[in-house]
Design a protein around this motif. Structure first.
Motif, mmCIF file in Angstrom:
data_model
loop_
_atom_site.group_PDB
_atom_site.id
_atom_site.type_symbol
_atom_site.label_atom_id
_atom_site.label_comp_id
_atom_site.label_asym_id
_atom_site.label_seq_id
_atom_site.Cartn_x
_atom_site.Cartn_y
_atom_site.Cartn_z
ATOM 1 N N MET A 1 0.807 -1.207 0.000
ATOM 2 C CA MET A 1 0.000 0.000 0.000
ATOM 3 C C MET A 1 0.849 1.271 0.000
ATOM 4 N N SER A 2 2.151 1.129 0.208
ATOM 5 C CA SER A 2 3.031 2.306 0.112
ATOM 6 C C SER A 2 4.037 2.122 -1.017
ATOM 7 N N ALA B 1 -2.556 -8.825 -26.363
ATOM 8 C CA ALA B 1 -1.995 -9.330 -25.106
ATOM 9 C C ALA B 1 -2.715 -8.721 -23.915
ATOM 10 N N ASN B 2 -2.862 -9.521 -22.896
ATOM 11 C CA ASN B 2 -3.515 -9.056 -21.682
ATOM 12 C C ASN B 2 -2.633 -8.030 -20.980
ATOM 13 N N ASP B 3 -3.249 -7.089 -20.305
ATOM 14 C CA ASP B 3 -2.519 -6.064 -19.584
ATOM 15 C C ASP B 3 -1.612 -6.685 -18.525
ATOM 16 N N ALA B 4 -0.361 -6.190 -18.453
ATOM 17 C CA ALA B 4 0.609 -6.740 -17.492
ATOM 18 C C ALA B 4 0.111 -6.604 -16.060
ATOM 19 N N PRO C 1 -2.221 -4.846 -7.938
ATOM 20 C CA PRO C 1 -3.386 -3.980 -7.688
ATOM 21 C C PRO C 1 -3.364 -2.761 -8.600
ATOM 22 N N THR C 2 -4.461 -2.522 -9.294
ATOM 23 C CA THR C 2 -4.495 -1.454 -10.300
ATOM 24 C C THR C 2 -4.284 -0.072 -9.688
ATOM 25 N N ASP C 3 -4.676 0.118 -8.423
ATOM 26 C CA ASP C 3 -4.535 1.441 -7.818
ATOM 27 C C ASP C 3 -3.106 1.728 -7.364
ATOM 28 N N ARG C 4 -2.190 0.764 -7.568
ATOM 29 C CA ARG C 4 -0.789 0.976 -7.205
ATOM 30 C C ARG C 4 0.099 1.047 -8.446
ATOM 31 N N VAL C 5 -0.513 1.167 -9.641
ATOM 32 C CA VAL C 5 0.240 1.098 -10.885
ATOM 33 C C VAL C 5 0.297 2.465 -11.568
ATOM 34 N N VAL C 6 1.505 2.796 -12.056
ATOM 35 C CA VAL C 6 1.700 3.978 -12.890
ATOM 36 C C VAL C 6 2.245 3.490 -14.225
ATOM 37 N N GLU C 7 1.526 3.784 -15.308
ATOM 38 C CA GLU C 7 1.956 3.338 -16.625
ATOM 39 C C GLU C 7 2.575 4.504 -17.397
#
Length: 635
Positions: A578-579, A612-615, A622-628
């Protein structure tokens, strides 16, 4: 001293109690033997028809010859080659063609292109089998309705399609609960197909003379082209044998062997001999010898039981297609595809929506195109016989180099099987224009996709690496002139731990800041089925603020990055998801004017990358911890 030895894992060969052995043997009946167990529905009929039999008369010598060929195919191909030999060639308890490829590569100490090609061909041919098995199995079962109610004939194909569509639509719900019934249903099936066989053998015990291999050998030597065509039809009796090896990891060696010897082989042999005895007594029974062995009152119940058995056989090959696709993704042969777990307790219970859709469309088209099991029989066999040749070749490498057998011993064991497999393949190749082209065309398409993905991925890796800085150089520069620091941990996913990830470079370029802790994360697929938890994570400290983390997964596993990183806590890394922010590069590919691949292949690779499926989803982040971070690359 030469010994027949593999690397069987005790974990996958339960011997703790007799009850567990019998329970696993019962379970294997529903998963392993569904395909070969439903072969009597059409195999003998096709073989005796190819040998010249008709409703006007059946040559007793032809019947004995066909039965002799079927019986010895079951003994040599299934019992000796698969049950006694190949089940010993396990990779940490797992089986299957891609597993055997990994074993062969390990045996020679490297990734030989020839072995890799054999593995790809074998996997591609499996998809042809996965399409034909549901179509011919369910269609042959429903055709039994024509004997009970002739007016139903126009509805055989629609009923078959409805059943198949329902089967594929039900895949998303999972089969964990229903599969508990597979073993008992198949047990009833094998007993039910043996009972009429016992009766007809008792009426004509002379049919047992077909056990003598002389009848089969003499037929092959004296009937020329007819014998060759018949051999291709005889092969239908052993399709599904490859499932014994593919499902090794689910049940273990001993349960599969026990089920075959104790129930499956005797039931199949008795049924085939019974069909032979029946057509000698009633030549018109050649129209559908399997169902005509039963009295009128038992016909509809047997059609219902046969339908259930063929659905089970289809279910096994569908889940097999999911499993081999997952392995291919982990081995870098296919792009990432969505994998859903349908059971909270059984790891092998998965569902792949795109694979399911492709199989459904192909199977329905196949039924609509061929419209009868007789016509489909021409398409069946060539893919499986091709797979068996490839399996024999890779097994030779494992036995010779992995098990350290002398060359003469390895040849003495494998060459006879290879001769038989090649004979069956050549016999089935005569059916190419009668439908055999279909599984071959599908296999070529799959090989093309795998080759394109593998080649394009390597070209993309090489091109990306040229544009990236060496990681050690970047870290040294940042230590000499540190940017502004922000609290927390940043995890940068990359396929090359020696180069600075593109996402890291873009983050520094645009944000001008760096996290307090930075992790360069790579996910590596091993050539073993599963990686033990203690070997999952490797941490290397590069500097005070940078570290490299390598996660290892087997080709039978679905990578779960957060779960694996939790193991790093025991290695000293204070991981709090979470951090922690995960930085991923989202690449947009464009075709280059001059590419290292042909233009059509270049565009195919770009199309595959878009499907291709999203990495984030694939690695369970967790999607809320990802920066693309988006990048555009010309390939």
């Amino acid at each position: 001293m030469m010994t027949l030895n593999g690397t069987a894992s005790a974990v996958h060969s339960p011997t703790a109690s007799q009850s567990s052995l019998w329970a696993l043997s019962l379970g294997s009946l529903g998963v392993v033997y569904g395909d070969i167990g439903t072969s009597p529905l059409y195999a003998f009929r096709e073989a005796i028809t190819s040998a010249g039999g008709s409703a006007d008369g059946v040559d007793p010598d032809a019947v004995l010859s066909v039965l002799s060929l079927i019986f010895w195919a079951l003994i040599l191909i299934v019992t000796v080659k698969y049950v006694l030999v190949l089940l010993r060639a396990d990779n940490n308890g797992e089986g299957g063609t891609l597993t055997l490829m990994a074993l062969a590569q390990r045996a020679i100490g490297g990734h030989a292109p020839v072995i890799f090609l054999l593995g790809v061909i074998s996997a591609a041919l499996f998809y042809g089998d996965a399409v034909i098995t549901p179509a011919i199995s369910v269609l042959s079962a429903i055709e039994g309705l024509k004997l009970a109610t002739p007016t139903v004939e126009p509805y055989v194909v629609p009923i078959t399609i409805v059943i198949l569509v329902a089967l594929f639509l039900a895949q998303s719900k999972g089969t964990a609960k229903v599969s508990a019934l597979f073993g008992p249903i198949m047990t009833v099936w094998f007993v039910a197909i043996a009972l009429p066989g016992v009766y007809y053998i008792a009426v004509n015990p002379g049919i047992l003379a077909a056990v003598n291999p002389f009848y089969g050998i003499n037929f092959l030597l004296s009937h020329g082209k007819v014998a060759f065509i018949t051999l291709g039809a005889v092969f239908l009796a052993v399709t599904g044998a490859e499932a014994l090896y593919a499902d090794l990891g689910h049940f273990g060696k001993r349960p599969i062997q026990l089920a075959w010897v104790a129930l499956v082989l005797p039931s199949l042999a008795i049924n085939y001999f019974g069909q032979g005895a029946m057509v000698l007594a009633y030549p018109k029974g050649i129209e559908n010898p399997f169902f005509l062995m039963y009295p009128d009152w038992a016909l509809l119940p047997m059609v219902a039981l046969a339908t259930a058995a063929t659905i089970i056989a289809s279910q096994a090959v569908i889940t097999g297609a999911y499993s081999i696709t997952r392995q291919a993704i982990q081995l870098g042969l296919l792009p990432r595809l969505e994998v859903r777990h349908t059971s909270e307790t059984l790891e092998g219970q998965i569902y792949m929506p795109r694979v399911n859709t492709v199989l459904l469309v192909a199977v329905v088209l196949l039924v609509g195109l061929f419209r009868s099991s007789d016509a489909l029989a021409g398409a069946y066999g060539i893919a499986v016989s091709g797979t068996m040749i490839v399996t024999a070749l890779m097994a030779f490498i494992v036995i010779r180099r992995g098990w350290q057998w002398p060359l003469a011993g390895a040849c003495a064991l494998i060459v006879p099987f290879l001769i038989i497999d090649v004979s069956f393949f050549l016999a089935n190749s005569m059916k190419i224009f009668a439908g055999g082209w279909m599984p071959l065309a599908l296999a070529v398409l799959v090989i093309l996709v795998m080759y394109t993905w593998r080649t394009g991925s390597q070209l993309l890796f090489d091109k990306t690496r040229k544009q990236e800085l060496p990681l050690a150089q970047l870290v040294k520069m940042l230590e000499a002139k540190p940017p502004q620091r922000v609290p927390g941990t940043a995890v940068f996913l990359t396929s090359d731990p020696k180069s600075a990830p593109t996402a890291l470079l873009h983050s520094l370029k645009h944000y001008k800041v760096l996290h307090e802790k930075n992790v360069i994360l790579t996910v590596h697929a091993e050539d073993i089925p599963r990686v033990a938890a203690e070997n999952r994570v490797h941490i290397e400290q590069i500097s005070e603020t940078f570290s490299c983390v390598r996660l290892r997964f087997g080709f039978m596993e679905i990578p779960n990055v957060p779960q694996a990183l939790a193991i790093a806590r025991s290695l000293g890394w204070q991981f709090d998801i979470m951090s922690t922010s995960f930085f991923l590069s989202r690449r947009t590919l464009r075709p280059a004017a001059r590419s290292d691949m042909p233009m059509w292949q270049d565009r195919l690779f770009i199309m595959l990358t878009r499907t291709a499926n999203d990495a984030t989803d694939y690695f369970r982040i967790p999607t809320d911890r990802v920066v693309e971070v988006g990048t555009q690359i010309v390939v």
